[in-house]
Design an enzyme around this catalytic site. Structure first.
Site, PDB file in Angstrom:
ATOM      1  N   ASP A   1       3.376 -14.491  11.355  1.00  0.00           N
ATOM      2  CA  ASP A   1       1.921 -14.901  10.956  1.00  0.00           C
ATOM      3  C   ASP A   1       1.092 -13.680  10.860  1.00  0.00           C
ATOM      4  OD1 ASP A   1      -0.653 -15.829  10.841  1.00  0.00           O
ATOM      5  OD2 ASP A   1      -0.292 -17.736  11.727  1.00  0.00           O
TER       6      ASP A   1
ATOM      7  N   GLU B   1       0.977  -1.114  -0.119  1.00  0.00           N
ATOM      8  CA  GLU B   1       0.113  -0.185  -0.129  1.00  0.00           C
ATOM      9  C   GLU B   1       0.692   1.316   0.028  1.00  0.00           C
ATOM     10  OE1 GLU B   1      -3.459  -0.020   2.515  1.00  0.00           O
ATOM     11  OE2 GLU B   1      -3.410   2.267   2.749  1.00  0.00           O
TER      12      GLU B   1
ATOM     13  N   LYS C   1      -7.813  -0.699  11.138  1.00  0.00           N
ATOM     14  CA  LYS C   1      -7.173  -1.177   9.703  1.00  0.00           C
ATOM     15  C   LYS C   1      -6.107  -0.432   9.503  1.00  0.00           C
ATOM     16  CE  LYS C   1      -6.621  -1.223   5.070  1.00  0.00           C
ATOM     17  NZ  LYS C   1      -5.844  -0.365   4.305  1.00  0.00           N
TER      18      LYS C   1
ATOM     19  N   HIS D   1      -1.916  10.351  -0.413  1.00  0.00           N
ATOM     20  CA  HIS D   1      -1.863   9.327  -1.414  1.00  0.00           C
ATOM     21  C   HIS D   1      -1.627   9.460  -3.037  1.00  0.00           C
ATOM     22  CE1 HIS D   1      -3.278   5.889   0.918  1.00  0.00           C
ATOM     23  NE2 HIS D   1      -4.197   6.510   1.577  1.00  0.00           N
TER      24      HIS D   1
HETATM   25  C1  MEV Z   1      -6.124   3.405   4.799  1.00  0.00           C
HETATM   26  O1  MEV Z   1      -5.560   2.309   4.359  1.00  0.00           O
HETATM   27  C2  MEV Z   1      -6.015   3.434   6.174  1.00  0.00           C
HETATM   28  C3  MEV Z   1      -6.864   4.607   6.739  1.00  0.00           C
HETATM   29  O2  MEV Z   1      -8.575   4.641   6.303  1.00  0.00           O
HETATM   30  C4  MEV Z   1      -7.022   4.577   8.260  1.00  0.00           C
HETATM   31  C5  MEV Z   1      -8.014   5.503   8.828  1.00  0.00           C
HETATM   32  O3  MEV Z   1      -8.967   6.119   8.465  1.00  0.00           O
HETATM   33  O4  MEV Z   1      -7.653   5.892  10.250  1.00  0.00           O
HETATM   34  C6  MEV Z   1      -6.645   5.841   6.338  1.00  0.00           C
END
Ligand code: MEV
Length: 419
Positions: A274, A80, A258, A372
């Site tokens: 793992d 990513e 995430k 990004h």
């Molecule tokens: C993107 O991979 C992760 C985010 O969505 C995490 C978040 O919103 O805190 C930017």
């Protein structure tokens, strides 16, 4: 190690970056050769079944980390864009406050042994507990090496659990796994104990397996982000607002966590551990209260600075698994210079916190898309067929125009080729 603050690191070509890391961490020529050669098919064929090749993921270095007073270059394996830059950025902003301070519960895992078909489950529970010493010895006899290094069974807990198909008596072996992730060790112990548990309870044992809800193997990290370092009191308040939603709303908590795992998993992967075990542990721990919640907390201290904390299970090892086999993982461990699985787990929690902080800071201010976009634009330029210097030039043009598409990149390639 020298300072992990390496201005301009991101501008260097990969070979130059590797040289910097080599000098900084004392990697040997062999380590560097292993890193560049990567995983060979022959080796891969010994790791999993039906191998036909290897699948490569970029390995980058997050800079700027100070963890428990130690300057660290952090290897991260991720597909990513922006993750490594964001972790480095988060770590930079923690430096003024002294970096990350960590602690842990130690490398303790659980294995479950499920006994069924028992008429008097509470009496069976007491019978198992009465045999604690015998069961502990039986389990420890399966792994004398682990015991020699100070690990082994530390306790036995027994739960009566009511289920759709009747009550079950579930024995938990609480095992100190030292520098192993522990799945092999605890599964072997659980399997060895199953027949004896059947004798003791008169029940039938089905499952005997590790629990990935590693709530006794928690890693914690804390960092103070000075208000003036991160953009002022408004940003502090914005991050606290954003984090507060993740404490009470599972829809937000999932994305919040995430983001934490963007950082944590990349280090888990880079060190040959793992990833699924750590992910399962993190998400199940996040919902242990019955509601899925965020793994971090943010508060404002008396000075008006932001204090971030994380607590999560991180079941990783330095022995067993791919860590000692995968040539890149071996080098990644050397780059980190970690001596124990526990230390690695605390680094992983710190990276998770840095990653989460960086995401929240971006979200609470300019949003994440600007960051990004430049990498995304490069990917699109490559997809359109741009090569060498053209990739940067076309990506910069598209980002400036805010028109990032393969069509636009193709147009620009034609235009620039002509000129
Ligand atoms: C993107 O991979 C992760 C985010 O969505 C995490 C978040 O919103 O805190 C930017």
């Amino acid at each position: 190690m020298e300072s992990s603050r390496i201005p301009g690191f991101y501008k260097l070509p990969p070979e130059e970056r590797l040289k910097v890391i080599e000098e900084m961490t004392g990697l040997s020529g062999d380590d560097v050769a292993q890193l560049t050669a990567g995983l060979g098919v022959e080796q891969a064929d010994r790791m999993v079944e039906n191998v036909i090749g290897t699948f490569q993921v970029p390995l980058g270095i997050a800079t700027n980390f100070i963890i428990d007073g130690r300057e660290l270059a952090i290897p991260m394996a991720t597909e990513e864009p922006s993750v490594i830059a964001a972790a480095s950025n988060g770590a930079r902003m923690a430096r003024e406050g002294g970096g990350f301070v960590t602690s842990s519960t130690g490398p303790i895992m659980r294995a479950q042994i499920q006994a069924t078909g028992i008429a008097d489950p509470f009496a069976a529970r007491q019978e198992i507990l009465a045999h604690k010493d015998e069961l502990t010895k039986m389990a420890n006899d399966k792994d004398p090496m682990l015991v020699k290094f100070g690990g082994g069974v530390k306790d036995i807990e027994v739960y009566v659990i009511d289920s759709r198909v009747g009550p079950m008596v579930v024995t938990h072996l609480i095992v100190d796994c030292r520098d192993a992730m522990g799945a092999n060790a605890v599964n072997t112990m659980a399997e060895a104990l199953a027949p004896r548990i059947e004798q003791i309870t008169g029940g039938r044992v089905y499952l005997r397996i590790i629990s990935n809800l590693a709530d006794l193997r928690l890693s914690r990290a804390k960092a103070v982000f000075k208000a003036e370092e991160i953009g002022g009191p408004e940003v502090v308040d914005g991050i606290i607002q954003a984090a507060a939603l993740a404490e009470v709303d599972p829809y937000r908590a999932a994305t919040h966590n995430k983001g934490i795992m963007n950082g944590a998993t990349a280090v888990v992967m880079a060190t040959g551990n793992d990833t699924r075990a750590v992910e399962a542990g993190a998400h199940s721990f996040a919902s242990k209260s019955g509601m899925y919640k965020s793994l971090t907390r943010y508060e404002k201290n008396k000075e008006g600075d932001l204090v971030g904390t994380i607590e999560m299970p991180v079941a990783v090892g330095l022995v067993g698994g791919a860590t000692r086999v995968h040539p890149v993982a071996k080098t990644a461990v050397k780059i980190l210079g970690v001596k124990s699985a526990d230390e690695l787990s605390r680094i992983i929690a710190s990276v998770g916190l840095a990653q989460n902080f960086a995401a929240l800071r971006a979200l609470a201010s300019e949003g994440i898309q600007r960051g990004h976009m430049s990498l995304h634009a490069k990917n699109v330029a490559v997809q359109a067929g741009a090569k060498c210097d053209l990739v940067e030039i076309i990506a910069a043009r598209m980002a400036a125009e805010r028109r990032i598409s393969v069509d636009r990149a193709t147009e620009l390639i034609k235009e620039l080729d002509k000129s």
